[in-house]
Structures are given as C-alpha cells and as structure tokens.
Write an enzyme that holds these catalytic residues in place. Structure first.
Site, short mmCIF file in Angstrom:
data_model
loop_
_atom_site.label_atom_id
_atom_site.label_comp_id
_atom_site.label_asym_id
_atom_site.label_seq_id
_atom_site.Cartn_x
_atom_site.Cartn_y
_atom_site.Cartn_z
N SER A 1 0.87 -1.17 0.00
CA SER A 1 0.00 0.00 0.00
C SER A 1 0.90 1.22 0.00
O SER A 1 2.07 1.14 0.39
CB SER A 1 -0.94 0.00 1.20
OG SER A 1 -0.23 -0.16 2.43
N GLU B 1 1.24 5.61 0.70
CA GLU B 1 0.68 6.81 1.32
C GLU B 1 1.09 8.05 0.54
O GLU B 1 2.24 8.21 0.15
CB GLU B 1 1.15 6.94 2.77
CG GLU B 1 0.59 8.18 3.46
CD GLU B 1 1.01 8.27 4.91
OE1 GLU B 1 0.57 7.40 5.69
OE2 GLU B 1 1.78 9.19 5.26
N ASP C 1 -2.26 15.22 15.54
CA ASP C 1 -1.36 16.11 16.28
C ASP C 1 -1.90 17.52 16.26
O ASP C 1 -2.47 17.97 15.25
CB ASP C 1 0.04 16.09 15.67
CG ASP C 1 0.68 14.71 15.75
OD1 ASP C 1 0.57 14.09 16.82
OD2 ASP C 1 1.28 14.28 14.75
N PHE D 1 11.17 14.50 10.75
CA PHE D 1 10.08 13.56 10.99
C PHE D 1 10.42 12.61 12.14
O PHE D 1 9.58 12.34 13.01
CB PHE D 1 9.81 12.73 9.73
CG PHE D 1 9.15 13.47 8.60
CD1 PHE D 1 8.51 14.67 8.81
CD2 PHE D 1 9.16 12.95 7.30
CE1 PHE D 1 7.90 15.36 7.78
CE2 PHE D 1 8.55 13.61 6.26
CZ PHE D 1 7.92 14.83 6.50
N HIS E 1 3.80 -1.11 3.74
CA HIS E 1 3.17 0.19 3.50
C HIS E 1 4.28 1.20 3.27
O HIS E 1 5.18 1.34 4.11
CB HIS E 1 2.32 0.59 4.71
CG HIS E 1 1.57 1.88 4.54
ND1 HIS E 1 0.44 1.98 3.76
CD2 HIS E 1 1.80 3.13 5.04
CE1 HIS E 1 -0.01 3.23 3.80
NE2 HIS E 1 0.80 3.94 4.56
#
Length: 317
Positions: free
Chosen positions: A30, A32, A124, A232, A282
């Site tokens: 998958s 994103e 967040d 990140f 993913h």
C-alpha cells in the site's frame, strides 16, 4: 512470535544467495500520499499515482494535516482517486480540533463518496502545541474507531509505534493504547517508519505477547530528503542509527547519489523483513514514486496486466 520453519528457510536462502534473486513477488503493498497544495504539486502527485497504480496496491492512503489543516484538500484528493482510478483509497481522519459531529460529518461524506477505508488517527495539534481533545470531540483514536463503527462498516486502519509514541511515556502504555484501538474495531495497524528490521520484529513479538491479534503492517520510508527525515524522526520518536546517518554525510549536493543510497538502505530493510516472514508493506512515498517502485520491483512485484490501460481509460473518461 517464533519464526516458522518456512521463515527460517527463507532467511537462510537470503543469506546464501544474491539478496534479491528470483523473489516471487508474493507481497501486498500500500502507498501513502499527501494532498497537493498547488497545481504543480497536484501534477507531481498524479504522476506518482500513475507510476505506482500498476503494482496493484491493496489501498492508497491520503494524509490529513495537523489539526485537520488539509481537510478539504484530502477530501478532494480522495474523491478524485475514486472517480478517476480503480484504486482503493484510504482517507486519513483525525479527531483533534473538531467536535464529534464535525468528524462524523466528514466520515459520512467519505462513505457517500464511495470511500470504504479510513485510517483513524488521534492527530497532532498544529504548530507544536500539546495535544488536548476537543471538549465535544473524540478523546483519542480508540474513541474515534468506536465512533466510525457506529456510522458505517468501514475498513479501519490505525497507527502503531515500534519505538513508542512520544506521548505514551513507555511501551506498555503504548501497547495498551494499540490494543484498545484494535478492540474498538480496527482491522489492522500500520507502523510508524523505522530503520532496522530488529525494531519491527521486537515490536511484532511484543504485540503478540500483549494478546493483540491483528495484522501489523510495517511502514517503510525511503529517505529522499535527509533533513526532512531527521525532522520527521524527531517528531515521532524514531531513532536514526548512527551508521545510517553517516552514510548520508557529504551527499547534500549529490541528489542522484543520495537516491541510490536511500534506495539501497530501504530495499535491504524490506528484504530482511521479507526474510522474517513479512508479506505486507506500506510505503510512505512523500508523493515520489521511483524509490518505492524500485523496492517493490526488487521484492519481485510486477505490474498487474492491463493496470495502466484501466487507469488511462478512467482518466480519458
């Protein structure tokens, strides 16, 4: 989780043969993406979708900015995926900064638009503020999952943190939170990115020991921007190994060399996960396709027949 004989056999083969020799492609993937903020970024996003769609992903997810800041752009991107492709979109949905009624309205809008998969997240707070639930909102992701289950029969993914969420305090609290999300009705958990296979395997064992019986999908971040990745990692509590950090030293002005290093590291991580029995991946693409595509190719995944034709026909219509 004790490795099966098949896993050990595969691990032995991975050590004794060329790392990516003749892999069968028996994986599910998958991808994103994040919603574009400009026409130029939209062109880049759809180029990435066109590149990755032929690999037949289980779903493609679209992120939702801090505090719901990309709500409309996320919704429009997801609706376009539904209208113009054969892909299964998974819309991110958070509960921060919104009432239950507002979140429920967005969820119902997704269902009406044909979206059946939600990535349910606490979210967040914007601008680095401390998280606080809305007084009339969902308290957390587990609460959101339970609410979604009352709205429609969504396929629901949630987040998991192999190195513990920064707000959790310790791993036991974090695992308990994951269990509450699964018990509330989530179908699977997708992990935050990490950079060593041992990190994922330890987490997978801890999840099983905690009595959590759900699919745990590793999230892979091919490093296309080193400074961005460091930022990140700092926000989500992911450790960057010193040896990995040093490999990118001196490459700030050599983008092609940096891409080769990034692809090598991410591919090796994915290969070692595969050797440990992982068959679902993913990819956090950051709207860039080539690194993720290359890793899938190394793992034996090839374009599905007629996938490009189906995508072109949808766009032509």
């Amino acid at each position: 989780m004790t490795p099966s004989f098949t896993d050990l056999e595969e691990a032995s083969r991975a050590l004794g043969a060329p790392m990516f020799a003749d892999l069968s492609g028996d994986i599910a993937v998958s991808f994103e993406f994040f919603p574009p903020a400009s026409d130029a970024m939209a062109t880049k996003l759809w180029s990435a979708i066109e590149t990755l769609a032929p690999l037949g992903p289980r779903f493609v997810s679209v992120t939702y900015g801090a505090g719901g800041s990309t709500r409309e752009r996320t919704h429009e991107t997801v609706k376009r995926i539904v209208a113009e492709t054969d892909l299964t979109p998974a819309a991110h949905l958070t509960c921060v900064g919104a009432t239950r009624a507002e979140v429920d309205e967005v969820a119902r809008g997704y269902w009406e638009a044909g979206v059946r998969h939600i990535v349910a997240l606490r979210g967040d707070a914007p601008d680095g503020q401390a998280y606080a639930p809305h007084p009339q909102g969902y308290a957390n992701a587990a609460d959101l999952v339970a609410g979604l289950r009352k709205i429609a029969d969504f396929d629901i993914s949630v987040a998991a943190y192999p190195e513990t969420h920064p707000d959790a305090g310790d791993s036991a609290v974090d695992l308990d939170n994951l269990k509450r999300k699964i018990d509330a009705g989530a179908n699977r958990a997708i992990t935050q990115f990490f950079f060593t296979p041992e990190c994922f395997f330890r987490f997978r064992d801890a999840v099983a020991a905690a009595g959590i019986d759900a699919e745990i999908v590793p999230g892979i971040l091919p490093v296309s921007n080193v400074a961005q990745t460091r930022r990140f990692a700092g926000l989500c509590g992911t450790a960057i190994p010193g040896w990995m950090d040093r490999l990118f030293e001196g490459l700030d002005d050599r983008p092609d060399a940096r891409k080769l290093v990034a692809a090598t590291l991410a591919a090796e991580l994915a290969r070692r996960l595969y050797a440990g029995g992982v068959r679902e991946f993913h990819f956090y693409t950051l709207n860039r396709a080539e690194l993720s595509y290359a890793i899938c190719h190394l793992l034996g995944l090839r374009p599905k027949p007629d996938a490009n034709a189906a995508l072109s026909q949808d766009q032509a219509a």
